[in-house]
Design a protein around this motif. Structure first.
Motif, PDB file in Angstrom:
ATOM      1  N   PRO A  53       0.804  -1.231   0.000  1.00 39.47           N
ATOM      2  CA  PRO A  53       0.000   0.000   0.000  1.00 39.47           C
ATOM      3  C   PRO A  53       0.832   1.274   0.000  1.00 39.47           C
ATOM      4  O   PRO A  53       0.417   2.296  -0.565  1.00 39.47           O
ATOM      5  N   THR A  54       2.029   1.234   0.614  1.00 35.52           N
ATOM      6  CA  THR A  54       2.884   2.424   0.660  1.00 35.52           C
ATOM      7  C   THR A  54       3.699   2.612  -0.617  1.00 35.52           C
ATOM      8  O   THR A  54       4.321   3.658  -0.797  1.00 35.52           O
ATOM      9  N   GLY A  55       3.725   1.618  -1.486  1.00 36.88           N
ATOM     10  CA  GLY A  55       4.449   1.716  -2.747  1.00 36.88           C
ATOM     11  C   GLY A  55       3.609   2.380  -3.819  1.00 36.88           C
ATOM     12  O   GLY A  55       2.474   2.805  -3.580  1.00 36.88           O
ATOM     13  N   GLN A  56       4.162   2.438  -5.032  1.00 32.61           N
ATOM     14  CA  GLN A  56       3.488   3.183  -6.098  1.00 32.61           C
ATOM     15  C   GLN A  56       3.322   2.401  -7.390  1.00 32.61           C
ATOM     16  O   GLN A  56       2.676   2.885  -8.320  1.00 32.61           O
ATOM     17  N   PHE A  57       3.876   1.182  -7.466  1.00 33.28           N
ATOM     18  CA  PHE A  57       3.909   0.533  -8.773  1.00 33.28           C
ATOM     19  C   PHE A  57       2.536   0.141  -9.298  1.00 33.28           C
ATOM     20  O   PHE A  57       2.288   0.230 -10.504  1.00 33.28           O
ATOM     21  N   VAL A  58       1.630  -0.307  -8.453  1.00 35.77           N
ATOM     22  CA  VAL A  58       0.313  -0.718  -8.939  1.00 35.77           C
ATOM     23  C   VAL A  58      -0.394   0.462  -9.602  1.00 35.77           C
ATOM     24  O   VAL A  58      -0.974   0.336 -10.688  1.00 35.77           O
ATOM     25  N   VAL A  59      -0.302   1.622  -8.978  1.00 34.78           N
ATOM     26  CA  VAL A  59      -0.894   2.827  -9.567  1.00 34.78           C
ATOM     27  C   VAL A  59      -0.170   3.209 -10.853  1.00 34.78           C
ATOM     28  O   VAL A  59      -0.798   3.524 -11.869  1.00 34.78           O
ATOM     29  N   THR A  60       1.160   3.172 -10.825  1.00 37.88           N
ATOM     30  CA  THR A  60       1.939   3.503 -12.017  1.00 37.88           C
ATOM     31  C   THR A  60       1.593   2.587 -13.180  1.00 37.88           C
ATOM     32  O   THR A  60       1.436   3.038 -14.324  1.00 37.88           O
ATOM     33  N   ALA A  61       1.453   1.290 -12.918  1.00 42.63           N
ATOM     34  CA  ALA A  61       1.105   0.341 -13.970  1.00 42.63           C
ATOM     35  C   ALA A  61      -0.278   0.634 -14.532  1.00 42.63           C
ATOM     36  O   ALA A  61      -0.492   0.562 -15.757  1.00 42.63           O
ATOM     37  N   GLN A 113       5.991 -10.998 -13.733  1.00 38.09           N
ATOM     38  CA  GLN A 113       4.700 -11.621 -14.056  1.00 38.09           C
ATOM     39  C   GLN A 113       3.551 -10.726 -13.587  1.00 38.09           C
ATOM     40  O   GLN A 113       2.598 -10.474 -14.327  1.00 38.09           O
ATOM     41  N   VAL A 114       3.656 -10.244 -12.358  1.00 33.99           N
ATOM     42  CA  VAL A 114       2.614  -9.374 -11.823  1.00 33.99           C
ATOM     43  C   VAL A 114       2.586  -8.049 -12.578  1.00 33.99           C
ATOM     44  O   VAL A 114       1.513  -7.511 -12.886  1.00 33.99           O
ATOM     45  N   ALA A 115       3.755  -7.534 -12.923  1.00 35.94           N
ATOM     46  CA  ALA A 115       3.843  -6.253 -13.620  1.00 35.94           C
ATOM     47  C   ALA A 115       3.124  -6.292 -14.963  1.00 35.94           C
ATOM     48  O   ALA A 115       2.327  -5.401 -15.285  1.00 35.94           O
ATOM     49  N   ILE A 116       3.371  -7.319 -15.772  1.00 34.96           N
ATOM     50  CA  ILE A 116       2.742  -7.330 -17.096  1.00 34.96           C
ATOM     51  C   ILE A 116       1.265  -7.718 -16.996  1.00 34.96           C
ATOM     52  O   ILE A 116       0.460  -7.316 -17.855  1.00 34.96           O
ATOM     53  N   TYR A 117       0.885  -8.440 -15.954  1.00 36.11           N
ATOM     54  CA  TYR A 117      -0.543  -8.676 -15.705  1.00 36.11           C
ATOM     55  C   TYR A 117      -1.248  -7.334 -15.485  1.00 36.11           C
ATOM     56  O   TYR A 117      -2.330  -7.089 -16.021  1.00 36.11           O
TER      57      TYR A 117
END
Length: 401
Positions: free
Chosen positions: A177-185, A255-259
């Motif tokens: 939750p404190t990171g940003q990658f999910v939003v960035t993706a 794997q999670v990133a390209i998903y």
């Protein structure tokens, strides 16, 4: 575009450390049994785009809603942030559906991947920046799409946005939750959807395009292999120590990133061997120079040279040749510096030994490499600019002129 015969494709595949190079004329044959889904229809990803995102973005562009969306999303940064108010209802509904990790995401592996990124950042900075980044300029579709899209008119800003994706993925809390990658993706996925509507309207892009719609699932897989698969194979080639658990965790983060970018599960490789086989299908045979790619490579290397890296432009050119092969260096018309070439090929392997604690002595020459890596890392950590934040925004047009 230079046509590649089978022999040159094979030799380039060997030079880049990619194994099992496929015949360029061969149709899609990668087995979906080797995916995280374990099965699939086996359809060619060349003709699959993003049915969940593309119509939505086309509608937002048509109705002139994108500027307001960009304003609303500017404050949406951390994964744990609530969706911003002011989004069109259909966009908010879409994001509520996709703005989450897949059910098969393994937090233990993702945490280990974050630690792996921290421990191996020296090599990752070099490979992502001077390997994958420059390789993108000899991926014809990617080079043309970048060049003729709106971001191609300001490559410093475009590079910064690309660094943002890699930076956020590499953070220790990338998927927390404190990171940003999910939003960035998810923002990047929206950008891709907009570009699929916009680029076909560009006469410049259409003049050299070999597809009617850009950024297919196959194109996203190509980008994944030019990043994750390529970097993993280079680490193996360089004999950088990695445990099996480290390698599996690094793959899992990708794997999670390209998903999150909208790639269906049946195309996401479940092992590095499966990834290399897929890379042989979609990446190696298509590498070639283009006028747009040559221009982009010069701009990217020029941006890197602007920073005080403590090395010459000749050194940069030779490191690119070392990582990507002389053939790619020749395509990009990188002038030779044989003294720098000898230095790179002699000292870099010894530098790896030193960094891994396998060499008891640090020759004075290593200082230059250490400073070089530190400077390149600062470029990466600053997301390609002097600012610590580089917002990803949805374009409303193409490159002018």
């Amino acid at each position: 575009m230079t046509n590649l015969n089978r022999r040159s494709v094979l030799s380039l595949g060997v030079a880049l450390g990619l194994v099992g190079v496929a015949d360029p004329a061969k149709a899609w044959a990668w087995a979906s049994a080797d995916s995280v889904a374990g099965a699939g229809a086996g359809l060619d990803p060349e003709y699959i785009w993003d049915s969940a995102t593309d119509p939505l973005m086309a509608s937002l562009l048509k109705n002139g809603q994108v500027p307001a969306v960009n304003t609303a999303m500017a404050s949406w940064v951390n994964n744990g942030d609530a969706l911003p108010s002011g989004l069109p209802a259909e966009l908010a509904a879409h994001l509520r559906t996709v703005n989450k990790l897949p059910s098969w995401a393994d937090q233990t592996k993702l945490t280990r991947a974050a630690d792996f990124n921290r421990r191996k950042d020296t090599y990752l900075f070099m490979l992502y920046g001077l390997g994958s980044g420059i390789m993108s300029t000899v991926i014809p579709r990617e080079a043309r799409s970048v060049y003729w899209s709106f971001g191609g008119a300001d490559m410093k800003d475009r590079a910064a946005k690309t660094f943002t994706f890699g930076y956020d993925l590499s953070q220790l809390d990338a998927f927390k939750p404190t990171g940003q990658f999910v939003v960035t993706a998810n923002k990047t996925r929206l950008v891709h959807g907009a570009v699929r509507t916009l680029l076909p309207q560009s006469p410049h892009w259409k003049a050299g395009a070999d597809q009617n719609i850009p950024i297919s699932v196959a194109d996203i897989l190509v980008t994944f292999h030019s990043l994750g698969t390529f970097v993993h194979k280079k680490l193996v080639d360089w004999r950088v120590p990695m445990s099996a658990a480290d390698e599996e965790a690094f793959l899992h983060s990708w794997q999670v990133a390209i998903y999150l970018l909208g790639v269906p599960e049946e195309y996401i490789p479940k092992t590095w061997a499966a990834a290399e086989a897929q890379s042989a299908q979609v990446l190696t045979p298509i590498l070639a120079p283009t006028p747009e790619g040559l221009d982009l490579a010069e701009v990217l290397l020029g941006l890197t040279a602007e920073i005080d890296l403590g090395v010459t432009r000749g050194f940069l050119n030779e490191f690119v040749r070392y990582v990507l092969s002389n053939e790619v260096g020749d395509w990009l018309k990188l002038p030779r510096d044989y003294a720098a070439a000898a230095l790179v090929r002699t000292v870099w392997p010894a530098f790896i030994l030193f960094r891994e604690g396998l060499s008891p002595v640090m020759p004075g020459t290593f200082y230059m490499f250490d400073q070089f890596v530190r400077a390149l890392a600062m470029l990466f950590l600053n997301k390609g600019s002097s600012s610590t934040t580089t917002p990803i925004t949805i374009p409303t047009g193409n490159r002018p002129g």
